[in-house]
Structures are given as C-alpha cells and as structure tokens.
Design a protein around this motif. Sequence first.
Motif, short mmCIF file in Angstrom:
data_model
loop_
_atom_site.label_atom_id
_atom_site.label_comp_id
_atom_site.label_asym_id
_atom_site.label_seq_id
_atom_site.Cartn_x
_atom_site.Cartn_y
_atom_site.Cartn_z
N ARG A 448 0.87 -1.18 0.00
CA ARG A 448 0.00 0.00 0.00
C ARG A 448 0.90 1.23 0.00
NH1 ARG A 448 -3.30 0.16 5.10
NH2 ARG A 448 -3.97 -1.88 4.30
N GLY A 449 0.75 2.06 -1.01
CA GLY A 449 1.61 3.23 -1.11
C GLY A 449 3.08 2.88 -1.24
N GLY A 450 3.35 1.73 -1.84
CA GLY A 450 4.73 1.31 -2.02
C GLY A 450 5.35 0.65 -0.81
N ARG A 451 4.56 0.45 0.24
CA ARG A 451 5.08 -0.17 1.46
C ARG A 451 4.41 -1.52 1.67
NH1 ARG A 451 3.96 4.31 5.88
NH2 ARG A 451 2.07 4.50 4.61
N PRO A 452 5.15 -2.52 2.17
CA PRO A 452 4.55 -3.84 2.42
C PRO A 452 3.45 -3.76 3.48
CG PRO A 452 6.95 -3.92 2.52
CD PRO A 452 6.58 -2.49 2.49
N VAL A 453 2.41 -4.55 3.30
CA VAL A 453 1.32 -4.65 4.28
C VAL A 453 1.60 -5.87 5.17
CG1 VAL A 453 -1.15 -5.03 4.61
CG2 VAL A 453 -0.33 -3.56 2.75
N VAL A 454 1.59 -5.66 6.49
CA VAL A 454 1.88 -6.73 7.43
C VAL A 454 0.70 -6.93 8.37
CG1 VAL A 454 4.36 -6.30 7.31
CG2 VAL A 454 2.99 -5.19 9.10
N GLN A 455 0.71 -8.07 9.06
CA GLN A 455 -0.32 -8.40 10.04
C GLN A 455 0.18 -8.05 11.46
OE1 GLN A 455 -3.24 -9.26 9.04
NE2 GLN A 455 -2.62 -9.49 6.89
N PRO A 456 -0.72 -7.94 12.45
CA PRO A 456 -0.28 -7.58 13.80
C PRO A 456 0.79 -8.52 14.35
CG PRO A 456 -2.67 -7.40 13.63
CD PRO A 456 -2.20 -8.00 12.34
N GLU A 457 0.69 -9.82 14.07
CA GLU A 457 1.67 -10.76 14.62
C GLU A 457 3.04 -10.62 13.97
OE1 GLU A 457 -0.61 -13.04 11.40
OE2 GLU A 457 -1.08 -11.63 13.02
#
Length: 716
Positions: A448-457
């Motif tokens: 998103r916006g050139g940045r990786p999307v990660v999960q809380p864990e």
Amino acid sequence: MDATDERNPNRDESERDPAFAEEQHRLQTTLRQVRAMLGRLEGIPRQFTDDPSEPQTADEVAQQAVELLREEQMDALRRAASEPYFGRIDIQDMDSVDVVPYYIGKRGIEDSATGDRLVLDWRAPLASVFYSFSGQGLARYEAPDGVLEVDVHRKRNLAIRGGQLQRVVDSYVKGRENLNVTDEFLLYRLTENKDNRLRDIVSTIQAEQDRIIRADRNLAIVIQGVAGSGKTTVALHRIAYLLYQHKDRMRTDRMVIFAPNAMFVDYISEVLPELGVGGIRQTTFAKWALERLGFRVVLDDAADRMETWFSVHRQSRADALFAQVRGQGALAFAEDMERQLADLERGLVPEGPFEPWDGAVLDEETIRRWFFEEYRHYPLAKRRERVLARVKRWMETAYRDVKAEDRGGAKKKSSGARYRAYAKRWPELDAYAVYRQLVSGPAKPKSRGGRPVVQPEDLAPLVYLHTRLFGVDGTETFDHVVIDEAQDFSPLQLAVLRMYCPSDSFTILGDLSQSIHAYQGISRWEEFLEQFPDGVGQFFRLDVSYRSTMEIIEFANEVIRPFEQFTQAVPVFRSGEPVAVVSCAAADRTTRMVEMVRDLVDGADTVAVLTRTQAEAGPVHAALVAAGMPAHQITAGQERYEGGISVLPVYLAKGLEFDAVVLVDVDAAHYDRSPLSAKLLYVGCTRALHRLAVLTNDNPSPLLAEAGARERTEVV
C-alpha cells in the motif's frame, strides 16, 4: 436561609454529628489557605515570551522552567480546591506523647506563606499507614531512615466533592475495636455511577493493592487480577508512586503504558493527570512498533480476521488461520531469527579485496578483521556502516599519497566508482527482507503506497530484527513499562520490550480468564516470569472484584466454573438486583432488546449493548436509533469512548466498564460450550457495575444452564 446556611449546606448534619462539624471547619480553613496560595501565584506576571520564533537567552530559559513549575502548582491548587484530601490518620510517634492528625490527598500541599504542611501526599512513606493499617497493634512504614513504628489512634475516610464535605466515616478509633465500617466507605464509592473515563482509586486503595503500588522499582511485577479487581488503576497509581519516590532516577518521558487499543488509551487518559502526573506516553504496541520500523511497513486492517476468530460459526477456519500466529509470537521464533541473522552475518563481507585503482589493494582479511573482531560489539547494520566508512577513509588516505602523480584525476575518478560498486556488494540490511525469508506467505505480498502490508503478529518479529540490525538508541529506552491486558501479549512482544527497558522495571497485568485472543497471547504467566533474571520477576494476585455487585460476579463465575483453568472472582459484599435472564421468540428479539435498554437507562449514565461480533452490532445500533435512543456504535480502531448508550461486540468491551449491560443473543448458536465462548460471556458479564440483563431464546447457551437458573428468568 441565612448567610451561615449558604456557606454550610450541611449545617443540620454538622449539628447532629460532631465529627462532621469538626471536618467541616477543617475543610473551610484548608480551602481558604488553598485559595490564598492560588491567588498569590496567579498574581505573579508572566516573565517570558510564548513565541517559539523568538530567540531565548539562558536566563529566559530558566525563567520559562520556573513559569512551568508555577503552572503545575496552580493546576494542583485548582484541583485541590475541589477535593483537597480524602483521608485522615491520627498518629503518635513512639518517642512523643502528642497525637498528630495527618490529612492525606492526591497531592501534598504546603502553605508557602507559613511553611505548614496542610496535606500529606498519598505517596509519602507515612501515608502508607493509611492503607496498610489493619486495626491491630502498631503500624510500620518504610521511612528514609529505616522502618518506623507508630501508634494509630484514628483512621478516617472523607468524601469531598466540589469543595463540599459529603461523608465522614471513622474506620478505626483506638479503644473502640471492631467498628466494621471499613467497607462502608468503599461500598459508598463503588455504588457511584461511571462516566466515559476511568477514575483514580486513591481514596479506596486496599492493602493488597497498596503492596503492589509501592513495590520496588527494580522489579518486574506480574499481576493476575480478576475482572474488576482494579489492576489497571493499580498500575497507573504505581507509575505515580514511582515518579514521586524516584524523581531523580525516573522521568515521565521515559515511561510508557501499552494499552490494548486506541479507545482504551482514551478511556484511561484522565487517571494520571488527576494524580498530578503528566507526560506519560500511552499507546498501543502496534503504534509503537510501526514508529520503531520508521513506518516502512503498513499494518493491515485486522477487523475481518477478528470477526473470523470471534464468530462461533467459523471456528474451524479460525483455528487454521491463526495456527502460525502463536508460533510467530513464541520465544522459539526468536531463536529462528537469530540463526537467520547468524547466516546473514557470515555472508555479509564480500569476497575478495577492495582495489580503488590498479595497484592499491585493501585485502579481504583486513576488512574481515574489522568486521568480525574490531566492530563485533556493534549491531550488524552499524558494523556494515562503520566498516564501509573505514574502507573509504583508507581509500582517501591512500589517495593522498598518490594525488601528486594523478594529474588527470583518473585514479580519483576510478576510486569513487569502484567504492560505490564495492559498497553495493554488501547486502542491504532490512528487517522486512530478513523476515520474509523466515515466514511463509504469498510470493507477492500486498503493498500500500509502495510499502509492504503486514499483520499484527508480524510486528514483534520485525521490531526484534530491526533492533538486532540497528540497535537501540539511548533516547528510545524506557525507565518503566506498563503492559495492560498482558494475557493477550505474546512472549516475543515482551522480549522485544525488554530490549528497550534495560532496567527490567515492568508492571504487567491481565487476567487469564479474559484471554479471548488466545491465538496470540499466553496460557500461563510463567511464559513472562521466566524471561526475567532470578529475583526480578514477582507475581501478585488480585482475586477480589470491586466493580460489580455480588449477583453479577456470582453469575459470571458460574459461566466459567466448568473450566478449571479460569480464575473465579471473589465479590465484595455489595448486593444489587438479580441478573435478568430474558428469553423471547426470535420475532420479538429486537423489540425486547429496546425495552431492556430503556429500562436500564433509567438510573444509569453508561449502558452497553454487547453482541458476539461486529457484524451483529450494526443492526442492533440501527434498531436503537430507530427507537429514538441516542446510541452510538463502537468499532475496532475507534479512538474515543463517548459514554451514554454504546453498542459494540463483546471483545471490544474488554477493559471498559458500564453502569448497566445488555448481552444479546446469548443462545447456543452464538455461545457454545467452548472455552472461547465462556471467556467472551464472562468478559461481557463483568463489564456491568450495577445491573446486567441477558437476552436469549428458546435454545439458550449451554453456559447459562447453571448461571441463568440461579437468577431471575423471564419468558416473553
């Protein structure tokens, strides 16, 4: 009514009760002194400019510090004008014949004109007697010169609101044993309605809570506290106490409170200012972690995953979905990351020498010695940076020796190009890139916006890797860390925070019976305690619930009684209405729910309607609004709790409390006999202070089989 009556609205009570009259006189005297002190401070003109663009001299900076201190003093006096103190204790020292009364308040007050101490700060060593004295024998307290003993002649509780004395209760008078009124003042305070903020408990701190608050600053305190035991407020009071006792060693800007969500941060935001403490950071682990990572990753919206976990209809999918989450939060995963870092370290130095121009050679052995020996104590990224900087210095030094013969600048040009090429042979160190090699995931992760999307864990492992790669700056460390709802923290999250709190000064609190996020949390407190060195970790239990009535606590206990691993709460003797268990047909469910809320709103300032999931909260909220009720819906990610009538899923209510609660759809389809359903229902029940209503149908939850049978049941 004459002028005397206007000044003293409690005149009749004063005439009937000599103690009330005595305290009324003392209160008026104290308030006159407080107002006089405040007037003197307010009369001092400001001496510095507020314009940040104006340069300031050293004298102006010093004057600004004095002005800020004066502002703090005025704020304390303004608050004291409403409630200067809440308790009194009459004490006789062992080497004196005099019995001296001490008035205890949220802040110490000393008359600047006379030097007289008007109010003793509740955090002062002597004030601990007010909380710890049991009514038998001499009282002991820890003073700067050692442990001292005093003879207590009286312990008195005082309720003051808006500068008016409302209640006087003597819980102990020497010579009149067994007054049995200690709980009277506590119950008086517990019956008060709540607004949209958590409040301090400084006037009713119990002995077992006081022991935790005053525990040594170098300990890692772990508190198992049942719902309503005051564990959150105890932790906040502990911060205020530590800052008072160790003001030269601990700073407000080096303390942090980790709350479960942004709304809970807002809910607890008024406690510390009421205790005279400002500047403490209150945040969530996710927000802090993203800052540590420089916002190079984006956190995914976890709402759908939470709905999956908390939906009883999708548990098989949830179990599979969260199978790896717990593994990523385990300490064993840190060992995996360490092995990955060791492999990265071994291959970091490029093979071969560095040659900035033909004939100039910096051999690989020298470079490797710098990296693996001379800079071995630095984190990997710092080592890489320092070695490359040293390579560049070597090159510049070598060039000075040949500069005179390099008339055309060929060697200079070659050195720059070759250095850039050599630096590129050193792998870039990035926590996310290292992490991706350890965990399974899509070949092309979301961005998103050139940045990786990660999960809380993902956040704890990413911060762990980032810290091991780049280290911890001294400005990022903490003097003390509070973790609330810690049962939902993973062991790795704690390990990460320990990297930022070298003193191991922690207050960790939670309730395993409320571990509704079991896929990411812990199952036993030893998973935290075992991380600390011997003698540092200390465990406390708070089993008494002060929040809810006996009827509500006993009902909630029945819900979790079949599950031996859950801790049941011990209620205080505060009786209220029976829990209303209402059964109705599906067609009448909405109408009956609205009627129940109307009934509970009468006499309650805050009412919560709790559903199993967020998806089910929307129609309930719409029905209340359609019925003309000013309800508002609370969703995940919301930052403010407004009070009044709230509609929210039960899992978002954890940590909050309401005057009255309606639990809807407590049937077998929504709450089966699983541990998760039991914990969710227990959480929902224990949000209620005074009244609880449960709405079910002709197929009630099996968890109500015993609990509901003991309470008022109505069939519609």
